[in-house]
Every structure is written in structure tokens, then in C-alpha cells.
Enzyme design. Structure first.
Site, PDB file in Angstrom:
ATOM      1  N   ARG D 107       1.003  -1.394   0.342  1.00 49.09           N
ATOM      2  CA  ARG D 107       0.103  -0.237   0.136  1.00 49.09           C
ATOM      3  C   ARG D 107       0.855   1.060  -0.353  1.00 49.09           C
ATOM      4  NH1 ARG D 107      -3.104   1.950  -1.941  1.00 49.09           N
ATOM      5  NH2 ARG D 107      -4.211  -0.237  -2.387  1.00 49.09           N
ATOM      6  N   LYS D 144       1.122  24.863  -5.152  1.00 48.79           N
ATOM      7  CA  LYS D 144       0.144  24.438  -4.549  1.00 48.79           C
ATOM      8  C   LYS D 144       0.380  22.698  -4.454  1.00 48.79           C
ATOM      9  CE  LYS D 144      -2.192  27.787  -6.553  1.00 48.79           C
ATOM     10  NZ  LYS D 144      -3.785  28.517  -7.179  1.00 48.79           N
ATOM     11  N   LYS D 176       2.609  38.745  -5.761  1.00 47.25           N
ATOM     12  CA  LYS D 176       1.151  38.696  -6.161  1.00 47.25           C
ATOM     13  C   LYS D 176       1.157  39.948  -5.798  1.00 47.25           C
ATOM     14  CE  LYS D 176       0.656  35.134  -6.632  1.00 47.25           C
ATOM     15  NZ  LYS D 176       0.143  33.688  -6.586  1.00 47.25           N
ATOM     16  N   GLU D 204       2.822  39.880 -11.183  1.00 47.70           N
ATOM     17  CA  GLU D 204       1.895  39.196 -11.671  1.00 47.70           C
ATOM     18  C   GLU D 204       0.947  40.170 -11.666  1.00 47.70           C
ATOM     19  OE1 GLU D 204      -0.810  35.940  -9.160  1.00 47.70           O
ATOM     20  OE2 GLU D 204      -1.852  38.651  -8.178  1.00 47.70           O
ATOM     21  N   ASP D 225      -2.551  37.083 -14.565  1.00 45.96           N
ATOM     22  CA  ASP D 225      -3.507  36.194 -13.779  1.00 45.96           C
ATOM     23  C   ASP D 225      -5.032  36.886 -14.688  1.00 45.96           C
ATOM     24  OD1 ASP D 225      -4.151  34.712 -11.300  1.00 45.96           O
ATOM     25  OD2 ASP D 225      -5.126  36.293 -10.331  1.00 45.96           O
TER      26      ASP D 225
END
Lengths: 296, 296, 296, 296, 296, 296
Positions: D107, D144, D176, D204, D225
Site C-alpha cells: 500500500r 500548490k 503577487k 503578477e 493572472d
């Protein structure tokens, strides 16, 4: 008579690696083994681990690992695997190779071996006493383990023929007296059954009334705490009278001794849990005896 | 009579943090405490740690830390610090706050407390027995500690009035019988003295001849292994006759019991090392008793 | 409609500490957050975690911890605890304080929050679908978890109303098809029962014959693998005909979808395990939206 | 058509060791694999990892390591290295040896393999879609990633033909929208350029004005973006008109799908970053199928 | 003239494993060695570690380990073990095998080797200078080591012919000037002697009066801080006049240079401790030179 | 003249926590600080960190953390933050509270402070020398850092006004002489550009031909290794003649000294990397001086 070891009694190898690494770091950092470094670099020797008492072996993987980490040239021939019964004077294993690393690993290996074999030995004596009168009754350990060594101590209990109770708080439900300060038995069992289908839901009971409540609520085990054998027999009969025998296991717990354990077994306990297995077991006295030495 | 704790008997805080973290991870991962989560969220309670036997306290820092990690809202009022003598029935500490995290930390706290107080208690009994006949003789621990817990167990020995032998192989030189397979006493001591000025250089001796050799070589301690009190007295006299009394300390080791320890002290031993302090100490039986409960 | 969080759905705090520490080290070492260090030291701001979709919250403890580690001055006011149902546009929490550490912790917090809320959300949809037709049937997770995150993912399943299957190989017995290469069902169950009293002993079955064998052997759960609802109903009836209903739970497993889950529930399954809960759950889209900013 | 693996797509071996160690500890502690221990000690078997779907392989090193840690006697013959395209039914690897440790590692090995191959497979589909229309446009991952698995997931992206964006906050500058609460683009880029010569400085941008400001300030990448392809084309033209084509790379980000990615490529994006690669990739369904079994 | 290495100068293998693991993780995570991955997979090469200066070798175990971890196929033939004196241009070791992992491990290996050999080299120069005038005087290190590297740096001091002072605060007693803010010398020594029999009890003295107090109190070492050689000689004479020569060692400390060290030795110091050994040692310049290359 | 510290020069707090934890464990386990435990429990004192030399401060976070871990009651008032220029005799910080834990943390705090301030100080002298002749030229560190301390040492370089080169092998491409045993410059750059868009691609060049090749291939930095200033000027001119000035940065490396650094800056180098910053920096001599003491 010797028992052969089965894989399921052995500790997970991950626990062995971690515990031995920690133990050796504790013993050799920062400067190393000042004393072993005094022996001649060419010195070689053969030793035997010898038990000074009758007992049951556990911890052999840790001992083997301790030598392997210190020097892969050390050869260990393990004669009596975990779960073996040994007599005073029996050789457990032969260890040979360069002398210095053998000396460095010696105490770490012995600390594991003596401590874990002590647990296996005490467990064995409880198991033997109980099986003599009731072959189906199991002797269980508890969570009263030495902090950081639970995996190894639970394996030692298996090596002694014992049975592991839950490994942690995360595995099974056990409602004890102190829990009752915040929840009633019936509610606790109902909630536990709903949240954790398939898991053991156990309730510690100090009276017949609590046994009835726990059984009716659907507990899978009732733990009879600090009861006398006669009271245990009464509870067993009560559960049988409810047609719950087998479905509800009866565990006896609390100050059980090698003398009272068989009485509880005769009284009908399915399980007898003994904290002493892990927190009161005297070490098994094992030594590392020199067989021969020379220079390479 | 109570002893007040001194800072030097306490374990390094680093050892406490690490050991408690490991013990709690062992007990609550991966899912958490299934049973404690059954009590009402509003349930609150007050408990007391109560000793069931006479003994000496150790491990209080670990117990305090276990509750603090589980929930900082739990309040612990520690009444009897490490090294305190307590009687059966004495309260060691009060614990109050939300019920669930108290239940989760309970066993971890008790495992440290019972194990370490057991060591302190056994140590105290040896120290008392020895001091009664020879106030200057010290009772020492050994490296026969539970793997991973050396720092905490050495602190427990101090809490019991005992004295710490070397903390690890890296700290001091101790030439034991198995070392002699690879080096002679005289050479070992000479090399050790040259390499490690200022450090203790100790030699395990099994005969008067070895005592002479070790003393002449400049050992700072001779460890008399498995000798009888009379032999010890003979060695002490020999060392005195060489004008080495004080310069060469005499340590007795090997199977010392609470009965024989005073005899060795009377025989003139400066130090008596007892492996049993850490590897044969029965736990001190301590419980967590409910005082009151309610809802917040 | 909102669900209030219960303590038992939350992950063990130990798992939160460890996972967040690791995630932040992964993201800021060795030099730190180059970009956040560009903003004015005096800059302060308030943000809200806002869900872009309907869903169920999980991972809030991890998010809170991420900010606390980066800078204890950041204040987090968590509005919607784990297990809360939220709608697109809902604020989950408010975050305010010095801008730079908020930016540093933002992605780590979101990675936990989106991933774990995704699991809770998918779980919730299965649970709702099943409960609509069979309130007693439970939706279970599996061991198909992301390596290193089992404790957190199992908690997310609970946040979604799901039920945890065993936490690890160490907790319960589950004999699967590949095990049958080395042991027969009857023998496996018998051995497991003897070794592990009180623990769940489950057998994966691919035919009615295997269900009979497992039931007769004393399994506590039979896992019906890749069967159709009609076959499941047949097995359920069979177990009932043996008087084993209740004693032997029926688990359905293998490729269960949100559409087939209710069919299995109707067919009588007690438990429906869904690997997808943890290994196929899409993240829940959550953002950190600026509310206001200024300088201190 | 098969791709052969290149060393640079593989994860650092340090990340493999650590992640597999953690995953196995999570699955086998404290007692070990209860179920695998039921099979006969002599049982041996041969298995194949078989893909149930078309996809791209990643995670093979982790799978190999899982078996090696559980038992070095298990032999793994890996047929299709990371980055290989496989079809449903293809064998990825052969695994043979003692049955019990194969079951224990199964597993853990699959969890890595399915998760990481899922990422590689999704990446591959984006890369193929983009390359079909614009061979020079690169598909990038983001930060992410699943907490604790960044190194492995970034390697899986490479296995799928994708390109790694910065590995952490410490590697490159990316200003950002939320940063603009505390600094202006021009100042941010100027400061970043001065502090971090040679490193990527990315901004960004949500408007043409911001693109102009970032380009003039000296950014090396502008991240557009949530723009539409037409807007992207406009930005690309603008940058070209400033003579900054090549010096300033154009990255498109925000909700890019397999359908829109080619449109952005045609619009002139140099880089297309897709969070979904790591946080929305469905696992690749892979199983471990028994080939033969017997006893040694 | 070459020195052959003795086992006791080598660092504990546990310290090597841990430090190299940490160093490589620091250098290759999360993505790996981008540059080494550019070379052809078939490229193979042979290199030599070559010293650019005269010096003494230390750190060879760390260098060997770095290659072994990166790729076990890399073969390292170590020619000049720790403690060897080498001349500018001498080859220390040969390294051969696949090119890429050699490049990856190169800097980590060199960082250990140059840093630790620098310590060994500086130590050697102090030891040689002192031994030329006083063969029995020892040059000691201090606790002024680089955080996290104490075990390795202490081993490097031994490789340079130096002697290790206490390894940590836990090993021996050293009462320094700042301690006197809270305890008097006589009391400190008396308490230390009682608590820690056999351990070194050292007192830092800044005046003849303090030397007298420490000697009378029973200190085993007096550390003369920042005294001139003439003052040291005066202290040595004083101790001799008390009949304490040999029993009380004289250590000189504080700003000792290669020029003043022999003067202190002539003045009668038994021990000269030099913080510079570990915190001011310039690295020994060592390079990895290409010998030949090709493809396999 | 004093510099005020900016957040971006500080080390990541994660690196501080880990390094201080390790350093203290190294110094106080297993028994604790034997010497500090000798002072009266009531003893309190105030100290100042005082620089004995002119220099630049770094490591203050580590020093603060060391006291906080040993005892939260110790109060530290830090006067001169990282990056401050200080003169001999200046107080850096005030430390007050219970005496014993201050003594325990003293050496650990100083080891960080002296080592890291030494790096900042040496860096500052290079930066000042270079800026005096060429304000735009940057002084860079290298990967020649002490194993395990890279994050802290890179922060110390920033505190000294220096600029960080790549943090690890994983961040940027740097093709060095030894890489050329396995790949040609043109191919290496082309491959690197394709794999790692946006990242720095640097080539070490030992000749004008290599500079041409690297520039033509599209390198973003050429590192001129061991060239004389005149050769550097020639390379700078060449790059300008190709219209690549600004696009291709020129880094000088290899044995740069405080004397030659300005010459390279005048010759037109954009970047001057100096391994000595981290591996040859002498510690800055800082002491902890007693200000007052008493009892609480």
C-alpha cells in the site's frame, strides 16, 4: 523445551532502527568510546551472550542492529530467537570480529536484551500459570510501557506468549473510571459504537450494575477492575445469563499477580491484563562472555 | 521529613521536551484519543496525583509537560518536587481543567512519574542504608539505563540522593574485563592518561594483583568487581599502604544488594555502583484520583 | 445549515505541529521569503479566507498554526470550524496583522486548507447521499492516503461526516486477496482471533463461498470487493440466514461512486469504504482576500 | 511511443528516503502488519505492478525503496522508469520474494506510485496539448503542492514533461496581488533586482498598466493572472513593442484548463502555470497483481 | 613525515551520518542538482582530492560518506587518513565513477574536508610548537565550536595531535569568572566534589589568591586566565610548594597564540587551551582535480 | 555610523529554532550544566554582550533563542540588531535574570554570535572596499558554508551588506570546470535554458573563448575564474561588444582578496564572489560581561 520464533512476535523493523540509533547516539556522542579505543586495533575476539537465569528471549533484533551500526565487520550468529525459552548458562548468540566495536555496542545491546527479555520472561510465567488452568484465557499487556519503547515492549510481550491490548489511545475505545466524570456508560458506548464501527469498545466496571449497563449498551469488552475471583465469576455468569457470552469478553485488571491470575482464569475471565508485564518486569540477567581472543 | 528539590537534581529541559513529545506521539497518533473524545466538551474536573506507597518523587517535569502539550488550559499545581520523600496517600500535585485533555495526558504522565519515581525510591533506600553506616560513601548508577531515557533516569537517581557515574562512553575511561582481551591494564591506563588528562580513568579489577597494577599505573578509580567485603577491605588497605588513599577511589560493583551495600561501605568503599537502580527498580505506584467534577 | 465542530473530528495536535513545521521548512529555507521581504515593514493588512465553492471545512488547525509559527503577532479569528458546511463566498476566517508574515504563511495555510477541505467536501457528499437512503450506513475511508498526511486526512474524513477505517496495518486485521497466496481464510481468521482478541478481523471476499467461509470462521467484517448491489444484497441475506447479522458487519469496497454508494446502502451494506475520499478528492477552492491595509 | 527516463526528472534520493521512512512508520507502528503476519513464513510470490489506465509513470524510486526497507530479500525489477508513457494493462514492474513483506509494503508503494503518476499523467496531457500548437511554450507547476511532498511532486511534474516553477519562497521573487498591499510594483522590482541579482523577478499583473510598470521596472517575468487569450496576446504585443521580448517572459496563470492552455500558447505565452498539476491530479489507477505463488 | 591514523582520532560514526545527511539535504532539496544533471548519463571520470597547502587531514569519513549517499557506485580510495600530514600538491584520495553524483557530492565533501582539515592543521602547528619545548604539555580545544559540529571538530583537534577538553557542560565542572557572581570558589569546589566524585573540577583563576583558594578547596585543574608566562610560572611554583603538583593540573587559557604557547609550556603549564583551534582556524585549501574522463 | 536592521537580512526563524535546539542539546545532555548548578538558586545577575572589536552584528536571533529555551525568565534587551556596525567596547545587548540559566546559555549564544558576526564583519569590509570604487558591484557568498549552517551564514552575509549567490544546487545552474568532463558549454546552456526557464544559468569560464561560447549560448552569468583584472576588463569589453552587457552579468571568482576585490570592481565585474566570506571569516570577539549581581 524450545519455542521457535514466529515473525508476528518480532517488533517492526522501523522501531528497531529508531531505538537503536537513539541509544547509540546517547552512549557514544560526542567523542566516541574512549575506553574501547584503548585496545589494539588488530585485536579480535569471540564472545557469547549467555543467560545467567532461566527465561525467555526478546530484543535480539536490537542487539544485532547495535553491532551492525557500530561496525559491519562484526559477525553475529543468533542462536536463540525471540520467544525462545532459555536456561541459565545457555548461549543466546555468538559475536565475533574486531574487539573495539564489540565493546562499544556491548552495553547498548545488553540494555535492550536484558530489559526486553525480562518482559518476555515475566509474561511467560503469567501465561504458563494461566494456561495451566485455562488454555483459552489470554494474558494481556497494558499502556503502562516505558515512554519511547512501546513497540519494542509490546513485541517482548508477544515473545513471552502474551497478547497485546490496544497499542495506543488511537486504536480502540476504553472508558475508564475517570471518564465517567464526563459521560455516562450508556452514552459513551452508544457514541463509540456509532463513531467507530468494528473497533473494540471496552468499559471498566467496578460493580455488577456497571457490567449490566455496559453489556446492555453494547460494549465488546467489560474490564472488571480490582474485583475478587468470586465477583468475576458472578459477572461472567451474569453476562452468560444475558446470552452475551462470547460477544462480550470479560477482562480482569488491577493488581493481578502470578498467584491470582489462575484464579481469575478459573473464574471465567477471557482476558487478564497485567500492567506489571511491562512496568514491573525485572531484567533478565544476560552477560557477554569472552570465548577467545587474538590479533588479526 | 521532606527534602526540597535542588536545580541540579532536575533533568535537562531538552531531555524532557524530547521524551514527552515522543511518548505522546506514540500514544495519540494517528487518530487521537478515541475515549477522551467521548466526554462532554464542557466537562471539567480536578484530580490529584496520589502516591499509593512511601517513596521519592521524580519525573514531575515530564508530567507537567505532558499536560501542557495536550492542552495549555490544564492547570497543574505541583506540590512535591523531585527528590521529595512522600508517604502512601500523599498528594503529589493537583491537576484541573477541561476533562478530555487531562484524560489524554494521564497515562503518559503516569508512565514517566511511576517509572522515574521508582528509580528515585530504590536509590533512596540504598543511599539511606549506606549513609547510616558511612556518610561519605556514595551510591552510583551505571550505564544500565533504559535505551532513550538515560538523561531522565540519571536525574531520577539524583532525586533519590544517588550519584551519577559517567553519562556515556564518551565521558570517562573505564577499562573492564572484556577490554583486557585487547590491552593490558598498565598500557591502557598510561594511554588513557596521556590522551585524556583530567578525566577519570577507572579500571575494573578482579584480584589484588590487578588493583596493584591499576594503582601503580595511575588509575583514578579501581572498580572491585564481585568481591566480598573482606576482599574490599584488603584492597582499601593496600591502596592506603601505597599512599594512594584519596587519589585512587575505590568503587565496588557487581550484584550489590540493599543488604550488602552497607557492608561494602564499612569495608571502606568510596563508591558503590548499583545497576539495579535503573534496571531493576519497581515502579512507584502513583494514581490520578478524581477530586471533583462539573461543567464549565 | 452549519455543523458545529466536535473535538473528536479534529486531528491530534501532534500531527498538526509536525506537518506544519515540515511544510514551512520546505517553503522558506534556506533564505526566507524573498518576496514578502519586499513589503514595507510597517505594512499591515486584514484578509479573509473565502471559499469559492460550496463545501465542508477541514484543516483549520493547520492554517492557524502556520500563521502562529511565522509570526505570533498575526491574529487569526476562525469563524467556521472543521466540519462546517460553507457556501461559495463565505468567509472562513479573518487574518490580520503585519503583512509580511501573512504573505509568507499564506500558501502553506492554503495548501492544507484546500487539500483537507477537499477531502471533507467529497466525504460529505458521499455521506449525504448514503444517509438519504440509509441513515445507519457508514462511509469509510481507506489507507489510500497521501504519504505523511494520514492523521490529517483521516481527520478531514471525520470533518466530512465520514468514518475512519483502521488507521494503520498495526490496528486491525484485514485479509485481502493477495494474502490468500499464503494462507486460507479459515486459518487466517482463526489465527487472528487467537492472537488479537477484541480487534476487528476482516476478510475481503470476492464470492459467496468466501463470505460463507469468512462468516463461519468468525470474521467480524466481510469486505465485498467489486460486487454489484444485487450480489451485496445476496450476501447480506446469507449472513442474516446464518444468524450473524450484527455480529458480522458487511463492508462494500472497490470503485464505489457517488451514484452507486446509495445502491449499496439500500442493498444492506453496513459500511461503504471509498478510497476516492482521500486519493481522488479535488481541492476545495479557497482564497485569501484582502479586506483592508495600512501602516502601523 | 515510450519515453526513456532521464536522471534530471528523478527526485533527489534524500527526499525519497525521508518520505518512504515516514510513510512506513505511519503504517506499521507500533505493532507491525497484523495481517501479513498471518501468511505462512515460507510463502513466496511474484507480483506485477499493472496500470489500469493510460498514463505516465512517476514515483518508481519510492516504490522500490518501500520494498527494500521492509525486506531486502524482496526483488524488484522495474520495467518502466519515471516519465514512461504506459497503456492500460501494461506492467510497470515485477516484484518477487517472501510474501509477507511484499504485502506490508504494497500500500505504501502504491500510495506513492498512484499519487505521483497521477501528477505526471495530468502534466503530460497539458504538455501534449500545448506542444501541439506551440512547441516552445512550457507548462509549469506551482507551489500548490501537498505539504511535505514538494520535492516528489515537482519531480513527478518533470516526469510528465512539465517544467518546475520556483521550488520555494526562498528561490525567486514573485510579487503577487496581495503584496501590493505593502509595496508598489516599481519599488518592489527595483529592490528585488538590487538584492537578488541573477534571480528571477516576477510580477503578477492584472492589467496592461501593471504589465507596463513591471516591464519598465525590469521584471524578468510577468504573470498574467486570470486574463483571456486575447488580453494575453495584447500583453505579448506590448512587450514586443518595447523591445523586451525574450528578456521578459510572459507567464499565464489562474484557472488554466486543458482546453484553454493551447489558446494561451497560441496567444504567445512563454510559460503556462497550472496549479491543478499538483493539487487536482486524479491518481493513476495502478494495482499489484499476483503472478504466481508457492513456498520456499 | 607521515602520521598514520589511529581509531581514537576518528569521529563517532553516528556524528558523521547525521552531519552528512543534513548537509546534503541542505544542498540538493527540493529539486536536486540542476547542473550535474546536465552532463551525459554515460559520463564517467576520475578525480583526486589534492591539497593546495601543507597541512593535516581531517574529515575523510565525511567526504567518503557524502559520495556513498549520493551514489554507491562512486568509488573512493582514501590515501591519506585523518591525522596524516600532507604537503601542497599531495593527493589525499582518488574518486572515480559516474560523473554526475561526483559533482553533486563534491562541494559537501570539500566543505567538511577543508573546514575540519583546517582545524587539524592549526592544531598541529600549536602542538608542534609546544612539544618542541615541552613534550608533556598538552594543547586543548574548548567549547568554542561551530554549533552542530562539536563531535566532528573535536575529532579534528585529535587528528591534529590536540587533546579534547570536556565535550559538553554535562561532562565536567568548570567554574568560571561569571559563576562567581553566584558562588564562592571554596563552596563551588566542595559541592562539586561531593556531587561528582571522579570528575574533573576546574576553576578559572585570575589571581594567585584564587589559585590558592582553588587548590586548597581541592580543584583538580586550575585554569589561569589571561596571565603572563611569568605569572603562570609563579602559580606553578606555588602549587608545587603546596605539594599539589600532579594532583592539580595547571591549564593556561585566554588569547594564547602560536608564539606565546611555547612560553606558557616552558612556564610549566600542563595544559594550554586554545579557542582558536576551532573558531579561528582557516580552512585548508583542498581541491578536487580531474584526472581523466570518458563514457561508460 | 549605525545601520538599522531590515527584515530581509534576518535568517528564517525555522533555521534559528532548529540550529539552537541542536546546539543546546549538544552542550547540556545528558546530565545538564554541572557548573551552573553550583550557583545559588536565588542568584540573579545582569550582563552585557560587549564587542571587543569593531565589527558588524549577526546571529542575534540565535542568541535570544538560546536564553529563551534555557529559561523563559531570562530577559534579553537587544540593542544592536543584525547588520549594525559596532565599535570595540559597544554593548550589543543586555541580559538579566536568574544566574544559572544565563551561564548555561552563554557559550551557545556566543558561539552563534561570534561566528556569524565574524562573517558579517568580513563581508562588510569587502562590501565597503568594493562600493568605494564601484557602488553597483555586488559582493557574493558561495556554497562554501559550514555544513548544517547555510541558512544562518547566508543571513550573516546579508547582515554584512553582501549578496547571496544560489542557496543550493537546486536553485540555479552553474556549470563549472569539472562539469565540462561530461558536457560542452553550448549544450549545457541550451539544455539548462530549456529545462529551467527564468532561472540563472551561469558558466564558469577560464578563457576568452569560453566567455564567447557561454555568451553566445545564452548564459545569464559568466563566472571568470582566477583571472587577472586586466583579463576581466577584456571579457567585460567583449560582452559589451556583443551587445550583451546587462543581459549577461560578469562574476569574478577565485581567490579574491580585500585588496584585489576593488580592482575587479573597477575592471567592470558586476558580481564578485568570495568563498572566504563564509569559510575564512575570523570570529568577531564578543564577550558577556557582568554588570551587577545579587539575590532575588
Amino acid at each position: 523445551m524450545a519455542y521457535t520464533s514466529e515473525p508476528w512476535v518480532e517488533p517492526p523493523i522501523q522501531a528497531v532502527h529508531e531505538a537503536v540509533r537513539r541509544a547509540l547516539e546517547e552512549d557514544v556522542l560526542p567523542i566516541g568510546d574512549l575506553s574501547a579505543a584503548l585496545v589494539a586495533e588488530s585485536a579480535r575476539a569471540r564472545f557469547a551472550f549467555v543467560s545467567r537465569r532461566d527465561g525467555v528471549v526478546a530484543g535480539s533484533r536490537c542487539a544485532i542492529e547495535a553491532f551492525a551500526v557500530c561496525d559491519p565487520r562484526v559477525e553475529v550468529d543468533w542462536l536463540r530467537p525471540d520467544a525462545s525459552r532459555v536456561s541459565a548458562g545457555d548461549q543466546l548468540a555468538l559475536v565475533g570480529g574486531p574487539l573495539a566495536p564489540i565493546l562499544t555496542a556491548e552495553r547498548t545491546a545488553l540494555n535492550f536484551l536484558c530489559h526486553l527479555s525480562g518482559i518476555a520472561t515475566l509474561t511467560r510465567s503469567f501465561v504458563d500459570a494461566v494456561r495451566a488452568v485455562s488454555p483459552e484465557t489470554r494474558v494481556l499487556d497494558t499502556r503502562k510501557t516505558t515512554p519511547g519503547l512501546r513497540a519494542l515492549e509490546k513485541a517482548a510481550v508477544r515473545a513471552g506468549g502474551g497478547t497485546n491490548h490496544r497499542g495506543s489511545l488511537s486504536e480502540a475505545v476504553l472508558v475508564k473510571d475517570n471518564h465517567l466524570a464526563g459521560v455516562a456508560i450508556t452514552d459513551a458506548v452508544a457514541t463509540a459504537r456509532r463513531r467507530w464501527p468494528g473497533r473494540m469498545v471496552e468499559v471498566e466496571c467496578e460493580s455488577l450494575e456497571q457490567v449490566i449497563e455496559a453489556t446492555d449498551a453494547g460494549a465488546s469488552v467489560v474490564m472488571l477492575d480490582n474485583m475478587k475471583p468470586a465477583q468475576v465469576a458472578e459477572c461472567v455468569a451474569l453476562i452468560a445469563s444475558k446470552g452475551a457470552a462470547g460477544r462480550v469478553l470479560v477482562e480482569v485488571s488491577g493488581g493481578v499477580t502470578i498467584d491470582t491470575a489462575p484464579e481469575f482464569a478459573i473464574a471465567g475471565a477471557d482476558l487478564i491484563s497485567v500492567g506489571a508485564l511491562t512496568h514491573l518486569a525485572p531484567v533478565l540477567d544476560i552477560g557477554l562472555d569472552l570465548l577467545s581472543n587474538g590479533a588479526s
